[in-house]
Design an enzyme around this catalytic site. Structure first.
Site, PDB file in Angstrom:
ATOM      1  N   THR A 178       0.827  -1.206   0.000  1.00  0.00           N
ATOM      2  CA  THR A 178       0.000   0.000   0.000  1.00  0.00           C
ATOM      3  C   THR A 178       0.863   1.258   0.000  1.00  0.00           C
ATOM      4  O   THR A 178       0.419   2.297  -0.474  1.00  0.00           O
ATOM      5  CB  THR A 178      -0.896   0.028   1.257  1.00  0.00           C
ATOM      6  OG1 THR A 178      -0.070  -0.274   2.378  1.00  0.00           O
ATOM      7  CG2 THR A 178      -2.022  -0.979   1.153  1.00  0.00           C
ATOM      8  N   ASP A 179       2.099   1.170   0.540  1.00  0.00           N
ATOM      9  CA  ASP A 179       2.873   2.414   0.712  1.00  0.00           C
ATOM     10  C   ASP A 179       3.129   3.116  -0.625  1.00  0.00           C
ATOM     11  O   ASP A 179       2.829   4.300  -0.788  1.00  0.00           O
ATOM     12  CB  ASP A 179       4.160   2.204   1.541  1.00  0.00           C
ATOM     13  CG  ASP A 179       5.137   1.170   1.019  1.00  0.00           C
ATOM     14  OD1 ASP A 179       4.836   0.511   0.000  1.00  0.00           O
ATOM     15  OD2 ASP A 179       6.215   1.009   1.638  1.00  0.00           O
ATOM     16  N   GLY A 222      12.302 -10.572   4.791  1.00  0.00           N
ATOM     17  CA  GLY A 222      11.055  -9.805   4.753  1.00  0.00           C
ATOM     18  C   GLY A 222      10.860  -8.977   6.000  1.00  0.00           C
ATOM     19  O   GLY A 222       9.756  -8.509   6.284  1.00  0.00           O
ATOM     20  N   LEU A 223      11.932  -8.773   6.773  1.00  0.00           N
ATOM     21  CA  LEU A 223      11.826  -8.019   8.023  1.00  0.00           C
ATOM     22  C   LEU A 223      12.580  -6.693   7.926  1.00  0.00           C
ATOM     23  O   LEU A 223      12.992  -6.125   8.931  1.00  0.00           O
ATOM     24  CB  LEU A 223      12.363  -8.863   9.197  1.00  0.00           C
ATOM     25  CG  LEU A 223      11.651 -10.208   9.395  1.00  0.00           C
ATOM     26  CD1 LEU A 223      12.295 -11.004  10.522  1.00  0.00           C
ATOM     27  CD2 LEU A 223      10.164 -10.014   9.678  1.00  0.00           C
ATOM     28  N   SER A 258      15.581  -5.760   6.478  1.00  0.00           N
ATOM     29  CA  SER A 258      17.010  -5.698   6.802  1.00  0.00           C
ATOM     30  C   SER A 258      17.702  -4.552   6.062  1.00  0.00           C
ATOM     31  O   SER A 258      18.635  -3.945   6.599  1.00  0.00           O
ATOM     32  CB  SER A 258      17.697  -7.035   6.492  1.00  0.00           C
ATOM     33  OG  SER A 258      17.466  -7.397   5.153  1.00  0.00           O
ATOM     34  N   ASP A 284       9.425   0.944   5.513  1.00  0.00           N
ATOM     35  CA  ASP A 284      10.413   0.303   6.380  1.00  0.00           C
ATOM     36  C   ASP A 284      11.328   1.316   7.056  1.00  0.00           C
ATOM     37  O   ASP A 284      11.643   1.202   8.247  1.00  0.00           O
ATOM     38  CB  ASP A 284      11.259  -0.686   5.557  1.00  0.00           C
ATOM     39  CG  ASP A 284      10.407  -1.737   4.888  1.00  0.00           C
ATOM     40  OD1 ASP A 284       9.238  -1.875   5.277  1.00  0.00           O
ATOM     41  OD2 ASP A 284      10.907  -2.404   3.966  1.00  0.00           O
ATOM     42  N   TYR A 315       8.462  -7.978  -6.955  1.00  0.00           N
ATOM     43  CA  TYR A 315       8.142  -6.696  -6.317  1.00  0.00           C
ATOM     44  C   TYR A 315       8.083  -5.572  -7.361  1.00  0.00           C
ATOM     45  O   TYR A 315       7.119  -4.810  -7.427  1.00  0.00           O
ATOM     46  CB  TYR A 315       9.175  -6.382  -5.232  1.00  0.00           C
ATOM     47  CG  TYR A 315       8.825  -5.159  -4.410  1.00  0.00           C
ATOM     48  CD1 TYR A 315       8.132  -5.287  -3.212  1.00  0.00           C
ATOM     49  CD2 TYR A 315       9.170  -3.885  -4.837  1.00  0.00           C
ATOM     50  CE1 TYR A 315       7.789  -4.170  -2.453  1.00  0.00           C
ATOM     51  CE2 TYR A 315       8.838  -2.761  -4.097  1.00  0.00           C
ATOM     52  CZ  TYR A 315       8.154  -2.905  -2.902  1.00  0.00           C
ATOM     53  OH  TYR A 315       7.814  -1.798  -2.167  1.00  0.00           O
TER      54      TYR A 315
HETATM   55  C1  GLA Z   1       8.912  -4.026   1.252  1.00  0.00           C
HETATM   56  C2  GLA Z   1       9.157  -2.574   0.902  1.00  0.00           C
HETATM   57  C3  GLA Z   1       8.093  -1.677   1.514  1.00  0.00           C
HETATM   58  C4  GLA Z   1       6.684  -2.173   1.210  1.00  0.00           C
HETATM   59  C5  GLA Z   1       6.577  -3.662   1.504  1.00  0.00           C
HETATM   60  C6  GLA Z   1       5.239  -4.215   1.103  1.00  0.00           C
HETATM   61  O1  GLA Z   1       9.091  -4.209   2.620  1.00  0.00           O
HETATM   62  O2  GLA Z   1      10.419  -2.159   1.372  1.00  0.00           O
HETATM   63  O3  GLA Z   1       8.276  -0.347   1.053  1.00  0.00           O
HETATM   64  O4  GLA Z   1       6.318  -1.880  -0.100  1.00  0.00           O
HETATM   65  O5  GLA Z   1       7.599  -4.403   0.886  1.00  0.00           O
HETATM   66  O6  GLA Z   1       4.241  -3.641   1.871  1.00  0.00           O
END
Ligand code: GLA
Length: 371
Positions: A19-20, A110-111, A113, A161, A215
């Site tokens: 969504t960002d 996915g955290l 990093s 993030d 992505y």
């Molecule tokens: C990654 C990207 C974020 C966001 C997420 C999905 O973490 O760094 O900006 O787009 O994926 O919500």
């Protein structure tokens, strides 16, 4: 100051993924795992970067930190050099630097990093040249780190993030509205409710700085869908607009983006009402949408989510970008071990490598640890 050590956390996104960059809502929180950078000023104009995670040491001159200069750098160094580049672009006067990086946040999990790496470098180097790290300077610092990631490292990410790594608060998630860049801390009393967030890392790393990867492709599809609707960003669309998208793929991506922002609002309402089962069911609905409409899941993530829910989690979903990485489950504390064991058994039965589990709670954002 001749030496500053700073630490920046990774994050879990409770809900609101992809969504960002569409101008929507998300609800991440910073976690206890993170990255530490020690920055020392040098007497010359050289930069030396060492990470405990990689064998190579990168050395160059401050003047090598140009967009052209990044081509010669290993991928991980670009995230570090990108911060120095963006800082100089923003007018920071940098001395020569020795940077030493250490992390307990697994890469590609996915955290976030990459954001933790960027933010720890930015806070350490900023501290070295006495830049303030007050509440007002954290959001611009996140923007600087995001520039490093998108423009220098080439990962077209959306900014969530870096914001949560710098602005995270203990016991709170952050409601970030990318329509107007507003941020509101939302109390998340997990411990009081007897709940934990279990993070299951599938071990299948995801790579966001890959122009052909999932992505980047999703970002393109969203931009195309927005253009088809005559909008700058999909987040500005209304549900009625979906019928104006006449190919299935663009309609499905847009459906996820609109519904996901609405789910963020629903989770906030359910948290305020202490209705954690409802929170869980919205998380699981988010996963279904990311799996179906957004096609950002993997068989291992689906298995972790389905098994967690069957084994007694209130709900579960992939967290972050997907295409690998981690799933989260909202679990009553006393069932956490049973859920974890059930996921391990399901992974073994389906021939997936053993996953790694951690429980996390909302923590503070980046800080200077020592000078
Ligand atoms: C990654 C990207 C974020 C966001 C997420 C999905 O973490 O760094 O900006 O787009 O994926 O919500």
């Amino acid at each position: 100051m001749t030496s500053v050590t700073a630490r920046a956390p990774g994050r879990v996104n409770l809900i609101g993924d992809h969504t960002d960059y569409n101008g929507g809502l998300c609800l991440p929180f910073a976690i206890g795992l993170g990255t530490t950078t020690t920055a020392r000023a040098r007497g010359d104009n050289r930069v030396r970067v060492r990470s405990t995670a990689f064998p190579e040491v990168w050395t160059g001159r401050l003047d090598d930190l140009t967009l052209a200069g990044r081509e010669a750098m290993p991928g991980w160094v670009r995230y570090v050099a990108g911060v120095l580049w963006a800082a100089r672009e923003a007018g920071w006067e940098l001395p020569g630097l020795d940077l030493v990086i250490d992390s307990d946040l697994p890469r590609g999990s996915g955290l976030a990093s990459s954001a933790a790496l960027e933010c720890s470098v930015a806070v350490a180097v900023g501290g070295l040249i006495d830049r303030p790290l007050d509440p007002g300077s954290r959001q611009p610092l996140a923007a600087l780190c995001r520039r490093a990631e998108t423009e220098y490292a080439g990962a077209p990410t959306g900014g969530m993030d870096q914001l949560v790594s710098l602005l995270g608060r203990p016991d709170h998630a952050l409601l970030i509205d990318f329509a107007d860049s507003s941020i509101r801390p939302v109390p998340l009393p997990l411990a009081r409710a007897g709940l934990v967030v279990l993070v299951t890392d599938t071990g299948a790393g995801h790579e966001l700085a890959d122009g052909d990867g999932g992505y980047a492709q999703r970002r393109r599809e969203c931009d195309e869908a927005a253009a088809m609707l005559g909008l700058p960003r999909l987040g500005l669309a209304w549900p009625d607009d979906l019928s104006r998208l006449d190919d299935d793929v663009h309609r499905a991506r847009a459906r996820h983006v609109l519904a996901e922002s609405a789910r963020v609002e629903d989770v906030i309402t359910a948290v305020a009402a202490d209705d954690w089962e409802r929170v869980g069911s919205i998380l699981t609905a988010s996963h279904r949408s990311l799996r179906g409409d957004y096609a950002a899941s993997t068989p291992a993530l689906d298995l972790a989510v389905d098994t967690a829910v069957e084994a007694g989690a209130h709900g579960a979903r992939l967290t972050g970008g997907g295409f690998g990485g981690s799933a989260i489950a909202l679990v009553p504390e006393e069932r956490a071990l049973a859920v974890q064991n059930a996921i391990d058994a399901a992974f073994a039965a389906d021939g997936h490598p053993a996953p790694t589990h951690r429980t996390v709670l909302p923590c503070a954002g980046a800080a200077v640890l020592a000078t």
